[in-house]
Design an enzyme around this catalytic site. Structure first.
Site, PDB file in Angstrom:
ATOM      1  N   ASP A 174       8.789 -10.031   2.014  1.00 45.95           N
ATOM      2  CA  ASP A 174       7.650 -10.375   1.155  1.00 45.95           C
ATOM      3  C   ASP A 174       7.350 -11.858   1.346  1.00 45.95           C
ATOM      4  O   ASP A 174       8.277 -12.664   1.471  1.00 45.95           O
ATOM      5  CB  ASP A 174       8.020 -10.096  -0.318  1.00 45.95           C
ATOM      6  N   ALA A 222      -0.569  -5.897   0.606  1.00 44.74           N
ATOM      7  CA  ALA A 222      -2.015  -5.950   0.831  1.00 44.74           C
ATOM      8  C   ALA A 222      -2.676  -6.627  -0.350  1.00 44.74           C
ATOM      9  O   ALA A 222      -2.151  -6.594  -1.465  1.00 44.74           O
ATOM     10  CB  ALA A 222      -2.572  -4.545   0.992  1.00 44.74           C
ATOM     11  N   TYR A 269     -12.353  -3.786   0.589  1.00 44.43           N
ATOM     12  CA  TYR A 269     -10.970  -3.377   0.333  1.00 44.43           C
ATOM     13  C   TYR A 269     -10.737  -1.960   0.876  1.00 44.43           C
ATOM     14  O   TYR A 269      -9.808  -1.712   1.657  1.00 44.43           O
ATOM     15  CB  TYR A 269     -10.682  -3.439  -1.175  1.00 44.43           C
ATOM     16  N   LYS A 321      -8.397  -0.542   4.164  1.00 41.05           N
ATOM     17  CA  LYS A 321      -7.365   0.508   4.056  1.00 41.05           C
ATOM     18  C   LYS A 321      -7.690   1.677   4.993  1.00 41.05           C
ATOM     19  O   LYS A 321      -6.798   2.267   5.607  1.00 41.05           O
ATOM     20  CB  LYS A 321      -7.277   1.004   2.611  1.00 41.05           C
ATOM     21  N   PHE A 343      -4.060   6.910  -6.711  1.00 38.21           N
ATOM     22  CA  PHE A 343      -5.095   6.788  -7.727  1.00 38.21           C
ATOM     23  C   PHE A 343      -4.696   5.568  -8.565  1.00 38.21           C
ATOM     24  O   PHE A 343      -4.316   4.555  -7.995  1.00 38.21           O
ATOM     25  CB  PHE A 343      -5.294   8.136  -8.431  1.00 38.21           C
ATOM     26  N   ARG A 378     -10.456   7.906 -14.978  1.00 35.88           N
ATOM     27  CA  ARG A 378      -9.540   7.632 -13.869  1.00 35.88           C
ATOM     28  C   ARG A 378      -8.274   8.480 -14.023  1.00 35.88           C
ATOM     29  O   ARG A 378      -7.935   8.912 -15.130  1.00 35.88           O
ATOM     30  CB  ARG A 378      -9.122   6.142 -13.851  1.00 35.88           C
ATOM     31  N   ALA A 416     -19.622  -3.676 -11.257  1.00 33.64           N
ATOM     32  CA  ALA A 416     -20.191  -3.219  -9.982  1.00 33.64           C
ATOM     33  C   ALA A 416     -19.160  -2.433  -9.191  1.00 33.64           C
ATOM     34  O   ALA A 416     -17.992  -2.830  -9.116  1.00 33.64           O
ATOM     35  CB  ALA A 416     -20.664  -4.420  -9.175  1.00 33.64           C
ATOM     36  N   GLY A 417     -19.588  -1.343  -8.615  1.00 33.93           N
ATOM     37  CA  GLY A 417     -18.715  -0.590  -7.709  1.00 33.93           C
ATOM     38  C   GLY A 417     -17.805   0.425  -8.381  1.00 33.93           C
ATOM     39  O   GLY A 417     -16.986   1.042  -7.710  1.00 33.93           O
TER      40      GLY A 417
END
Ligand code: UDP
Length: 325
Positions: free
Chosen positions: A31, A72, A138, A142, A166, A218, A280-281
């Site tokens: 790391d 990441a 992003y 991926k 998720f 979600r 947004a998004g």
């Protein structure tokens, strides 16, 4: 097996490291501590290094039989304003790792992918074979790595598992490790801080979505259920089975409003909140169909939303007691 856990001092990586250890594997954490915390890797050998540093990887890889890759950048909004940072770390860094692994003949990797590779899916729950059309850098970064893995598998026999997460949430039941982001942007820790009175009032990002209560839905998966999926994926590849990509979720969605109610129930405190504009998004609903992971790995999420919130709350209090924050 000896597993090199790249990003093992981060939120999900540190839970996977513990799950590996509990399953009898040996772990080396690698790391750069840019967003990770040494404390989360307590009890493990920690090699401080960057995925972009091929020499540092070449030194440690010969000791490993397999890799888990968690390192990441993962803020959707930041990826829109600073894509260079995301492509540098997630794409260039990812390739640096993959090539170093190939050179060291380590040919098994479990990759932290994301449901962001699907973009805005037309059908919920999401199955793996729908088109992957990410809508932010992003998700693009991926998806690039997923594609690289497929190519390396075909060409070099490199075996992979792309686990499409998720919403990872919750903390280890011990209270010793948990979610620790700076800045914190995620719903559950922000709702807990608001309830506790140590954080600002929670902003609910939109209440006019086409969902039953108007707030986004979600699929919140407990981080230890996620960690156990990694161990099973590793054992699947170690048994000589095929590479695969699979959703890792519970299959059950909760709205922002339902999460707030769970936080109020667990803490016994009200969550001060205000409904604001949409972020947004944010698609209205993202829920996994986890059937593939369940069948392939004989794995199933065993913890529900209440466990997620209760363990996150426990960690928040424990970590403050020992003044980690
Ligand atoms: N959310 C919210 N207020 C916040 C943070 C998040 O209403 O301060 C909502 C967000 O719009 C999404 C859900 O909570 O619908 C989960 O967001 P989070 O950032 O935790 O995870 P993401 O889905 O972006 O990975």
């Amino acid at each position: 097996m000896v597993v090199l856990v790249i990003g093992g001092a981060g939120y999900i990586g540190c839970h996977a490291a513990r799950a590996l250890k509990r399953a009898g594997h040996e772990v080396i954490v690698f790391d750069n501590l840019s967003t990770g915390h040494e404390l989360l890797a307590t009890g493990f050998e920690l090699v401080q290094g960057d995925v972009l540093d091929g020499l540092a990887l070449a030194r440690v890889l010969p000791r490993a039989n397999a890799i888990m890759h968690f390192a990441a950048h993962a803020y959707v909004g930041e990826s829109v304003t600073n894509p260079r940072k995301y492509f540098r770390n997630n794409v260039e860094g990812g390739l640096s790792l993959l090539n170093a692994a190939l050179d060291a003949k380590v040919n098994k990797i479990i990759f932290s992918s994301t449901c962001a590779v699907y973009g805005e899916p037309a059908k919920i729950p999401i199955e793996e074979n729908i088109p992957r059309q990410p809508v932010n850098p992003y998700g693009v970064s991926k998806l690039f790595f997923e594609n690289a893995l497929e190519a390396y598998d075909r060409a070099y026999g490199f075996r992979f598992a792309s686990l499409r997460y998720f919403n990872a949430a919750g903390a280890d039941e011990s209270g010793e490790i948990g979610e620790w982001h700076d800045p914190e942007t995620h719903l559950i820790p922000l709702a807990l801080l608001a309830a506790e009175g140590t954080g600002p009032e929670l902003q609910v990002f939109g209440s006019d979505y086409p969902t039953p209560d108007g707030t986004c839905i979600r699929d919140y998966i407990h981080v230890n259920d996620l960690a156990s999926a990694h161990v099973k994926a590793l054992e699947h590849l170690a048994a000589g089975k095929e590479s695969f990509a699979a959703n890792v979720g519970t299959g059950r969605g909760y709205s922002v409003q339902e999460v707030i109610s769970a936080v109020e129930e667990v803490t016994g405190k009200r969550v001060p909140r205000k409904v604001g504009p949409r972020r947004a998004g944010d698609p209205p609903s993202l829920v996994a169909n986890p059937a593939k992971a369940q069948a392939l790995l004989h794995w199933k999420a065993t913890r529900g939303l209440r466990d997620v919130v209760a363990t996150a709350w426990n960690w928040m209090q424990r970590s403050r007691e020992v003044s980690l924050r």
